[in-house]
Every structure is written in C-alpha cells, then in structure tokens.
Design a protein around this motif. Sequence first.
Motif, PDB file in Angstrom:
ATOM      1  N   GLY A 161     -11.360  11.356  -6.047  1.00  0.00           N
ATOM      2  CA  GLY A 161      -9.855  11.423  -5.816  1.00  0.00           C
ATOM      3  C   GLY A 161      -9.258  10.329  -5.091  1.00  0.00           C
ATOM      4  O   GLY A 161      -8.150   9.839  -5.312  1.00  0.00           O
ATOM      5  N   ALA A 162      -9.989   9.875  -3.922  1.00  0.00           N
ATOM      6  CA  ALA A 162      -9.683   8.659  -3.359  1.00  0.00           C
ATOM      7  C   ALA A 162      -9.293   7.313  -4.331  1.00  0.00           C
ATOM      8  O   ALA A 162      -8.404   6.454  -4.147  1.00  0.00           O
ATOM      9  CB  ALA A 162     -10.479   8.493  -2.101  1.00  0.00           C
ATOM     10  N   TRP A 163     -10.240   7.216  -5.265  1.00  0.00           N
ATOM     11  CA  TRP A 163     -10.505   6.339  -6.160  1.00  0.00           C
ATOM     12  C   TRP A 163      -9.395   6.341  -7.066  1.00  0.00           C
ATOM     13  O   TRP A 163      -8.305   5.259  -7.173  1.00  0.00           O
ATOM     14  CB  TRP A 163     -11.713   5.994  -6.998  1.00  0.00           C
ATOM     15  N   ILE A 164      -8.605   7.405  -7.439  1.00  0.00           N
ATOM     16  CA  ILE A 164      -7.778   7.712  -8.386  1.00  0.00           C
ATOM     17  C   ILE A 164      -6.477   7.435  -7.687  1.00  0.00           C
ATOM     18  O   ILE A 164      -5.551   6.746  -8.111  1.00  0.00           O
ATOM     19  CB  ILE A 164      -7.630   9.127  -9.108  1.00  0.00           C
ATOM     20  N   GLN A 165      -6.431   7.913  -6.425  1.00  0.00           N
ATOM     21  CA  GLN A 165      -5.245   7.585  -5.441  1.00  0.00           C
ATOM     22  C   GLN A 165      -4.912   6.108  -5.471  1.00  0.00           C
ATOM     23  O   GLN A 165      -3.885   5.626  -5.386  1.00  0.00           O
ATOM     24  CB  GLN A 165      -5.574   8.279  -4.183  1.00  0.00           C
ATOM     25  N   PHE A 166      -6.179   5.276  -5.113  1.00  0.00           N
ATOM     26  CA  PHE A 166      -5.980   3.809  -4.926  1.00  0.00           C
ATOM     27  C   PHE A 166      -5.310   3.478  -6.281  1.00  0.00           C
ATOM     28  O   PHE A 166      -4.272   2.536  -6.248  1.00  0.00           O
ATOM     29  CB  PHE A 166      -7.094   3.332  -4.768  1.00  0.00           C
ATOM     30  N   LEU A 167      -5.751   3.739  -7.582  1.00  0.00           N
ATOM     31  CA  LEU A 167      -5.147   3.332  -8.456  1.00  0.00           C
ATOM     32  C   LEU A 167      -3.677   3.564  -8.918  1.00  0.00           C
ATOM     33  O   LEU A 167      -2.908   2.588  -9.350  1.00  0.00           O
ATOM     34  CB  LEU A 167      -5.951   3.596  -9.852  1.00  0.00           C
TER      35      LEU A 167
END
Length: 220
Positions: A161-167
């Motif tokens: 989720g943190a990666w998706i949030q970054f994108l």
Amino acid sequence: MAAKTKTEKKVSKIDIITYYMNHVLEHEHKPKSVYKFAKDHKFEEKDFYKYFGNFEALREEIWESFFENAHTLMSQNEEVEHYSSREKMLTFFYTFFEILTANRSYVLYVIEENEGQLNNLKQLKGLRRHIKSFAKDLIEDDNDEKNYSFLKRNERIYSEGAWIQFLFLLRFWKDDKSADFEKTDVAIEKSVNTIFDVFDNTPLEKVFDFGKFLYKETMK
C-alpha cells in the motif's frame, strides 16, 4: 584498447549520475552509447562499468539515490528516532518529495518519456524495494509493541500500500501547479493519515475527507 588521454579523469558514481542527468536534460534524449558518453565527459569508459552494468542500471540507481538521500536526511535528525510510525512516514514523504522537487526537470523527463506508465517502469524497481522495506520496518516496530495478534497490522499489505501511495503522490506532484507544491504536502498528509487510520480501525471521517479531496483535485 583505447589509450588513455591526458583529458581523461577519474570520476565517482555521483559524477557519472550527474553527467547522465544533465545529458538527458540538455539533449532531450539518452546517450547513444557508454563509449560516446564517457568520451563526451572526458573519462575512461571502464570507469563507468565500475559502478553500472549499463544505462538501465544507472537510471535505477538515480531513483535509489533519491531514497538514500531522504533516508540519510531523516537519520541525521535525532528527533525522528522518537517519532511514531505515522510521523516517520510523513517525514519520509515530505523529505523525499523535496528531493524530487530539487530534481523536478529530470523526474518530469522520465515520466513524460515513459508516457506516465510508472507501474511498469523498470528503473523504479530498486526504489520500490526500498520503500516497501521502509514501510515494512515501520509496521514491524508497531506490531512488536502490540500484545494481541488481532491488533497487529499486515506488513505485506501495508508495504504494498505504501508503494501504491507513492505512485499516486508522484502523479499528483507531477500535475501540482500550486505555489511551492503546497497541495502535494496536503495530499501527503491526508494520504498517510488515512492509511494509518484505516489500519487502526478508527472512524472513517478522514477516509471520506481524503476521497473528497482527491475528487476535487482530479476534477479541476
């Protein structure tokens, strides 16, 4: 084997990264070959291969260096050690996007070159690994403090989720026209707080507030 000329010089990894970023911005295209790139910048081709196997590895390293710089800056602040996981994630994103802003022309070049297809961008592979690992460590620290397993967060889901949030934040920042990218700061705050609120099973007012914010900004 080409003879070394007097104009050739020793270079560091940072030198080569800087040469590459400047090249693509000045010429609006990637170098044609490592040989030509090294010759243009007056260093030996073999020095390139001390640090990178090819240009793709160099491009990946640029994004990783953004992460490492942000992480180093955070580590230099002794107060961060005592922050909650939520505060650490907020601090990381604020710091990371300050670094992106300092290199905005290059980052926009990469995004536009790839027509915004960030999900499948190979050069973000190393950055993805770092961000997921950072988020996973934060959740592990939180889970260690919880006495009951049902209170613990799912580390794998949160890190993804943190990666998706970054994108999402990267795309938002790319289109942000506000002074000093103030709206990006708001998006960082709302998105991080929302994710932590969801995991903490707190009331969903902030989720709704965040949804309204995204809808408003997307429809402008």
